[in-house]
Scaffold this motif. Structure first.
Motif, PDB file in Angstrom:
ATOM      1  N   ARG A   1       0.830  -1.216   0.000  1.00  0.00           N
ATOM      2  CA  ARG A   1       0.000   0.000   0.000  1.00  0.00           C
ATOM      3  C   ARG A   1       0.863   1.264   0.000  1.00  0.00           C
ATOM      4  O   ARG A   1       0.565   2.234  -0.693  1.00  0.00           O
ATOM      5  CB  ARG A   1      -0.935  -0.009   1.214  1.00  0.00           C
ATOM      6  N   LEU A   2       1.956   1.253   0.770  1.00  0.00           N
ATOM      7  CA  LEU A   2       2.820   2.432   0.830  1.00  0.00           C
ATOM      8  C   LEU A   2       3.527   2.668  -0.517  1.00  0.00           C
ATOM      9  O   LEU A   2       3.696   3.807  -0.945  1.00  0.00           O
ATOM     10  CB  LEU A   2       3.841   2.301   1.959  1.00  0.00           C
ATOM     11  N   ARG A   3       3.922   1.571  -1.183  1.00  0.00           N
ATOM     12  CA  ARG A   3       4.511   1.716  -2.519  1.00  0.00           C
ATOM     13  C   ARG A   3       3.496   2.320  -3.482  1.00  0.00           C
ATOM     14  O   ARG A   3       3.814   3.207  -4.279  1.00  0.00           O
ATOM     15  CB  ARG A   3       4.975   0.357  -3.046  1.00  0.00           C
ATOM     16  N   GLU A   4       2.252   1.846  -3.383  1.00  0.00           N
ATOM     17  CA  GLU A   4       1.187   2.374  -4.232  1.00  0.00           C
ATOM     18  C   GLU A   4       0.999   3.875  -4.003  1.00  0.00           C
ATOM     19  O   GLU A   4       0.870   4.645  -4.958  1.00  0.00           O
ATOM     20  CB  GLU A   4      -0.109   1.618  -3.913  1.00  0.00           C
ATOM     21  N   LEU A   5       1.011   4.300  -2.738  1.00  0.00           N
ATOM     22  CA  LEU A   5       0.861   5.728  -2.431  1.00  0.00           C
ATOM     23  C   LEU A   5       2.023   6.551  -2.990  1.00  0.00           C
ATOM     24  O   LEU A   5       1.845   7.675  -3.443  1.00  0.00           O
ATOM     25  CB  LEU A   5       0.760   5.926  -0.911  1.00  0.00           C
ATOM     26  N   ALA A   6       3.230   5.964  -2.959  1.00  0.00           N
ATOM     27  CA  ALA A   6       4.392   6.673  -3.509  1.00  0.00           C
ATOM     28  C   ALA A   6       4.278   6.817  -5.025  1.00  0.00           C
ATOM     29  O   ALA A   6       4.638   7.855  -5.592  1.00  0.00           O
ATOM     30  CB  ALA A   6       5.680   5.936  -3.130  1.00  0.00           C
ATOM     31  N   PHE A   7       3.766   5.785  -5.697  1.00  0.00           N
ATOM     32  CA  PHE A   7       3.529   5.872  -7.142  1.00  0.00           C
ATOM     33  C   PHE A   7       2.510   6.966  -7.469  1.00  0.00           C
ATOM     34  O   PHE A   7       2.653   7.709  -8.434  1.00  0.00           O
ATOM     35  CB  PHE A   7       2.989   4.539  -7.674  1.00  0.00           C
ATOM     36  N   LEU A   8       1.440   7.016  -6.663  1.00  0.00           N
ATOM     37  CA  LEU A   8       0.321   7.916  -6.956  1.00  0.00           C
ATOM     38  C   LEU A   8       0.618   9.368  -6.587  1.00  0.00           C
ATOM     39  O   LEU A   8      -0.129  10.268  -6.985  1.00  0.00           O
ATOM     40  CB  LEU A   8      -0.931   7.444  -6.206  1.00  0.00           C
ATOM     41  N   ASN A   9       1.683   9.593  -5.835  1.00  0.00           N
ATOM     42  CA  ASN A   9       2.034  10.957  -5.394  1.00  0.00           C
ATOM     43  C   ASN A   9       3.516  11.176  -5.686  1.00  0.00           C
ATOM     44  O   ASN A   9       4.362  11.007  -4.812  1.00  0.00           O
ATOM     45  CB  ASN A   9       1.729  11.123  -3.901  1.00  0.00           C
ATOM     46  N   LYS A  10       3.811  11.525  -6.926  1.00  0.00           N
ATOM     47  CA  LYS A  10       5.206  11.528  -7.373  1.00  0.00           C
ATOM     48  C   LYS A  10       6.074  12.455  -6.528  1.00  0.00           C
ATOM     49  O   LYS A  10       5.656  13.529  -6.120  1.00  0.00           O
ATOM     50  CB  LYS A  10       5.305  11.906  -8.858  1.00  0.00           C
ATOM     51  N   GLY A  11       7.262  11.946  -6.247  1.00  0.00           N
ATOM     52  CA  GLY A  11       8.239  12.729  -5.507  1.00  0.00           C
ATOM     53  C   GLY A  11       8.214  12.533  -4.009  1.00  0.00           C
ATOM     54  O   GLY A  11       9.201  12.808  -3.323  1.00  0.00           O
ATOM     55  N   ILE A  12       7.101  12.082  -3.439  1.00  0.00           N
ATOM     56  CA  ILE A  12       7.029  11.893  -1.989  1.00  0.00           C
ATOM     57  C   ILE A  12       7.866  10.676  -1.587  1.00  0.00           C
ATOM     58  O   ILE A  12       7.790   9.622  -2.225  1.00  0.00           O
ATOM     59  CB  ILE A  12       5.569  11.697  -1.517  1.00  0.00           C
ATOM     60  N   ARG A  13       8.664  10.838  -0.534  1.00  0.00           N
ATOM     61  CA  ARG A  13       9.478   9.729  -0.029  1.00  0.00           C
ATOM     62  C   ARG A  13       8.716   9.037   1.102  1.00  0.00           C
ATOM     63  O   ARG A  13       8.352   9.671   2.100  1.00  0.00           O
ATOM     64  CB  ARG A  13      10.813  10.267   0.502  1.00  0.00           C
ATOM     65  N   ILE A  14       8.444   7.742   0.923  1.00  0.00           N
ATOM     66  CA  ILE A  14       7.735   6.964   1.942  1.00  0.00           C
ATOM     67  C   ILE A  14       8.592   5.751   2.286  1.00  0.00           C
ATOM     68  O   ILE A  14       9.002   5.006   1.391  1.00  0.00           O
ATOM     69  CB  ILE A  14       6.342   6.496   1.457  1.00  0.00           C
ATOM     70  N   SER A  15       8.858   5.552   3.572  1.00  0.00           N
ATOM     71  CA  SER A  15       9.659   4.388   3.966  1.00  0.00           C
ATOM     72  C   SER A  15       8.859   3.523   4.932  1.00  0.00           C
ATOM     73  O   SER A  15       7.946   3.990   5.613  1.00  0.00           O
ATOM     74  CB  SER A  15      10.970   4.829   4.630  1.00  0.00           C
TER      75      SER A  15
ATOM     76  N   LYS B   1      13.592  -3.109   5.689  1.00  0.00           N
ATOM     77  CA  LYS B   1      13.338  -1.690   5.418  1.00  0.00           C
ATOM     78  C   LYS B   1      13.323  -1.438   3.919  1.00  0.00           C
ATOM     79  O   LYS B   1      14.139  -1.985   3.178  1.00  0.00           O
ATOM     80  CB  LYS B   1      14.400  -0.811   6.081  1.00  0.00           C
ATOM     81  N   GLU B   2      12.363  -0.645   3.494  1.00  0.00           N
ATOM     82  CA  GLU B   2      12.278  -0.229   2.089  1.00  0.00           C
ATOM     83  C   GLU B   2      11.908   1.249   2.037  1.00  0.00           C
ATOM     84  O   GLU B   2      11.180   1.749   2.903  1.00  0.00           O
ATOM     85  CB  GLU B   2      11.195  -1.020   1.348  1.00  0.00           C
ATOM     86  N   THR B   3      12.416   1.913   1.020  1.00  0.00           N
ATOM     87  CA  THR B   3      12.048   3.313   0.787  1.00  0.00           C
ATOM     88  C   THR B   3      11.503   3.440  -0.625  1.00  0.00           C
ATOM     89  O   THR B   3      12.100   2.918  -1.578  1.00  0.00           O
ATOM     90  CB  THR B   3      13.260   4.246   0.972  1.00  0.00           C
ATOM     91  N   PHE B   4      10.366   4.106  -0.747  1.00  0.00           N
ATOM     92  CA  PHE B   4       9.722   4.289  -2.048  1.00  0.00           C
ATOM     93  C   PHE B   4       9.691   5.774  -2.399  1.00  0.00           C
ATOM     94  O   PHE B   4       9.233   6.594  -1.607  1.00  0.00           O
ATOM     95  CB  PHE B   4       8.287   3.749  -2.024  1.00  0.00           C
ATOM     96  N   GLN B   5      10.171   6.094  -3.582  1.00  0.00           N
ATOM     97  CA  GLN B   5      10.100   7.471  -4.077  1.00  0.00           C
ATOM     98  C   GLN B   5      10.187   7.406  -5.593  1.00  0.00           C
ATOM     99  O   GLN B   5      11.151   6.867  -6.139  1.00  0.00           O
ATOM    100  CB  GLN B   5      11.238   8.322  -3.505  1.00  0.00           C
ATOM    101  N   TYR B   6       9.178   7.940  -6.264  1.00  0.00           N
ATOM    102  CA  TYR B   6       9.100   7.807  -7.719  1.00  0.00           C
ATOM    103  C   TYR B   6       8.856   9.166  -8.357  1.00  0.00           C
ATOM    104  O   TYR B   6       7.739   9.682  -8.316  1.00  0.00           O
ATOM    105  CB  TYR B   6       7.984   6.830  -8.112  1.00  0.00           C
ATOM    106  N   GLU B   7       9.921   9.714  -8.930  1.00  0.00           N
ATOM    107  CA  GLU B   7       9.765  11.001  -9.625  1.00  0.00           C
ATOM    108  C   GLU B   7       8.875  10.832 -10.856  1.00  0.00           C
ATOM    109  O   GLU B   7       8.257  11.777 -11.320  1.00  0.00           O
ATOM    110  CB  GLU B   7      11.134  11.569 -10.026  1.00  0.00           C
ATOM    111  N   GLY B   8       8.810   9.591 -11.369  1.00  0.00           N
ATOM    112  CA  GLY B   8       7.963   9.325 -12.540  1.00  0.00           C
ATOM    113  C   GLY B   8       6.493   9.129 -12.191  1.00  0.00           C
ATOM    114  O   GLY B   8       5.650   9.025 -13.086  1.00  0.00           O
TER     115      GLY B   8
END
Length: 634
Positions: free
Chosen positions: A190-204, A215-222
């Motif tokens: 779910r957190l990865r999905e939120l990072a995809f849907l809100n580009k640039g936000i860093r969620i770990s 531990k994982e960190t999600f951040q997608y400028e795309g």
């Protein structure tokens, strides 16, 4: 006065109190099982996401602590702590202790909010054994503690603070929830999905419950372009980069990313304010109708077919992976599970965006347009070839016994709400199940031949498979455009296979078919997996059963060592009809797992890995999850 200065206690509006939450938790979070447990985290994270959508938060951290509590940290503005004019106490305490209190109801504070769909952090507080909230705001550090939603003390100033933000730590209440074990995979998906849907936000996300912290960190400028890349990583794509369309109008943001693959199923997901609208809605309708029209217009304009027949929506979406994400100030959610978007203005906005932008894209990229159109024309030919098979299926789906499959042992009950269909592997198990069942309400459909892997086949080929055809006919729903859930003949469809490699494979093949072509059956809660025992334990004349290795050890310990023997069942066929009834089929003693689709995107990904053409991802998935398998007989 700028917006940062305006966000204070006067922005916090209150709709109603908290009294009923602990008495009826399911009314507020849906359930008190694993789904409700995870919902608590999503509620708190939604607040941080709303701060990000408003432009004030760039980082969110979620930590699962060793004691089962969860910490969520953001660098937003921090919840206001000044005195609320109506309640005479800190706005922080109002937000944390009164249902539906928050800045989301004030349009000037949040233009867009995903949390409107939810119930608020106060519900999380009410359903927690304890909660600690820290706020960093205006250079100060504040703290308040609560027990089961009740403040233990007033909001306290505990020191100076660098930066701003909110830290919420809570432990779910064991007197409320059936289970307290958070799934790292569920939360991270779910957190990865939120990072995809809100580009640039860093969620770990971090899991501190074992010596080796995950531990994982999600951040997608795309943003959603990266989302489509992620979904298609195990598929062959027809063009290198996803097509990306976006528009903003009247504070409504629309983003679309789409890419075609060589697969036959469509993978189209729609979101509104980060909520997966898996029942669709006006934004999805606008996208689908515009996509079909633009494709047909391009074919006509460029004389790409010899006749005037048009592609259907089904044709142009074959092999398509797409994400439609809208962000809207006042979403209207409808449908059985409140996940269909009803805002009428969205249809026109999405339709015009797709019509204009995709038409331009096709004109500027004729090579890609041609690949997509050839794929769609091929789908059209296959659809027409499959038409006779589908009509045959539909005719066979009538309720008369004479049209039902010969190998189906039907039940005498005609009311679907109390009727059950067992899908059983093999003749021997089918024989035991037919003899052991309650004929009044339990039907048996044995699978004898090979079930087709629908992930690699078009519908025409699927409908030639005898086992699949028998299943469609027995269910009575029809398929594709003809699918009608109201015609389902059984409201419990139970997959009952052996606990070995072959059984697991057959179960996955059946689930893949239902997931790809009969998804509403899963949404309606009609699909189940039977849990036959792994062991029979004998002590004297008494027989006991164990369903897991752990349960076997417990029962052996309980019964003592003398005079005990036990056997492992290799398959359902080893049980006589009475044993099969007692352990696996009797509503009073059986255990059934309901198949749910909390996360359709993750389910899509797993089925593509397990049943698709790519070998390497499947090998990686099996290696990664091998330790989780407890009942595999190799």
């Amino acid at each position: 006065m700028n917006q940062k200065e305006m966000y204070d206690a006067t922005n916090i509006q209150v709709l109603e109190g908290l009294e009923a939450v602990r008495k009826r938790p399911s009314m507020y979070i849906g359930s008190v099982d694993s789904r409700g447990l995870h919902h608590l985290v999503y509620e708190v994270v939604d607040n941080s996401i709303d701060e990000a959508l408003a432009g004030f938060c760039t980082s969110i951290d979620v930590i699962i602590n060793p004691d089962g509590s969860v910490t969520i940290i953001d660098n937003g503005r921090g919840i206001p702590v000044d005195t609320h004019p109506k309640y005479g106490k800190s706005a922080l305490e109002v937000v944390m202790t009164i249902l539906h209190a928050g800045g989301k109801f004030d349009k000037s504070t949040y233009k867009v909010s995903g949390g409107l769909h939810g119930v608020g952090v106060s519900v999380v507080n009410a359903l927690s054994e304890w909660m600690i909230v820290e706020v960093k705001r205006n250079g100060k550090h504040y703290l308040q503690k609560y027990k089961r939603g009740i403040p233990e003390e007033d909001v306290a100033l505990i020191g100076e603070a660098d930066g701003s933000g909110t830290i919420i730590k809570f432990k779910p209440d064991s007197t409320i929830f059936e289970e307290l074990d958070y799934s790292y995979d569920t939360l991270s998906s779910r957190l990865r999905e939120l990072a995809f849907l809100n580009k640039g936000i860093r969620i770990s996300i971090g899991d501190r419950r074992s010596d080796e912290e995950s531990k994982e960190t999600f951040q997608y400028e795309g943003g959603i372009r990266s989302f489509v890349d992620h979904l298609n990583k195990n598929r062959q794509t027809l063009h290198d980069d996803p097509i990306y369309l976006e528009r903003e109008k009247d504070n409504i943001m629309v983003e679309i990313a789409m890419q075609y693959t060589d697969t036959y199923a469509e993978h189209v997901y729609s979101f509104a304010n980060n909520i997966n609208t898996h029942e669709g809605g006006t934004h999805l309708i606008g996208f689908k109708s515009a996509l079909t029209r633009v494709t047909n217009d391009y074919i006509k304009k460029n004389n790409l077919t010899k006749d005037d027949s048009k592609l259907s929506g089904e044709d142009v979406r074959e092999g398509l992976t797409a994400i439609i994400s809208v962000k809207i100030p006042e979403p209207q959610f409808e449908g059985q599970t409140k996940t269909r978007l009803g805002n009428s203005e969205l249809k026109g906005i999405v339709e015009s965006l797709v019509s204009e932008s995709l038409s331009d894209f096709f004109e500027e990229n004729p090579k890609i347009a041609n690949q997509i159109i050839q794929k769609s024309l091929s789908a059209k030919r296959a659809r027409e070839a499959a038409k006779k098979a589908r009509e045959l299926t539909r005719r066979k789906s009538a309720l008369e016994v004479s049209t039902l499959p010969g190998k189906l042992a039907d039940c005498s009950e005609k009311d679907p709400s109390v009727s059950e269909l067992y899908l059983v592997e093999g003749d021997s198990a089918g024989g035991s199940a037919k003899q052991g069942r309650n004929r009044a309400f339990q039907a048996i459909l044995p699978f004898r031949g090979k079930i087709i892997n629908v992930e690699k086949s078009r519908l025409g080929k699927i409908l030639k498979n005898k086992e699949i055809l028998s299943l469609i006919t027995a269910l009575g729903t029809g398929l594709g455009d003809d699918f009608d859930i109201s015609k389902t003949r059984y409201h419990k469809i139970i997959i009952m296979t052996d606990a070995d490699v072959d059984g697991a494979h057959i179960r996955t093949l059946i689930l893949t078919f239902i997931f790809r072509y009969m998804t509403p059956l899963i949404d309606a809660g009609y699909v189940y997996i039977a849990q036959p025992p792994l062991y029979k334990i004998k002590k004297g004349k008494a027989e006991h059963y164990a369903y897991t290795e752990k349960e076997l050890k417990q029962k052996l310990k309980q019964l003592g060592e003398k005079g005990i023997s036990y056997q492992r069942y290799k398959g359902l066929g080893e049980m006589n009809p009475e044993q099969l009834w007692e352990t696996t089929m009797s509503p009073e003693t059986r255990t059934l797992l309901k198949v749910t689709m909390d996360d359709a995107v993750t389910a899509d990904e797993i089925f593509s890995i397990l049943m698709g053409d790519e070998v390497a991802p499947r090998k990686e998935f099996i290696q990664a999850h091998a330790r989780e398998v407890v009942n595999l007989d190799v």
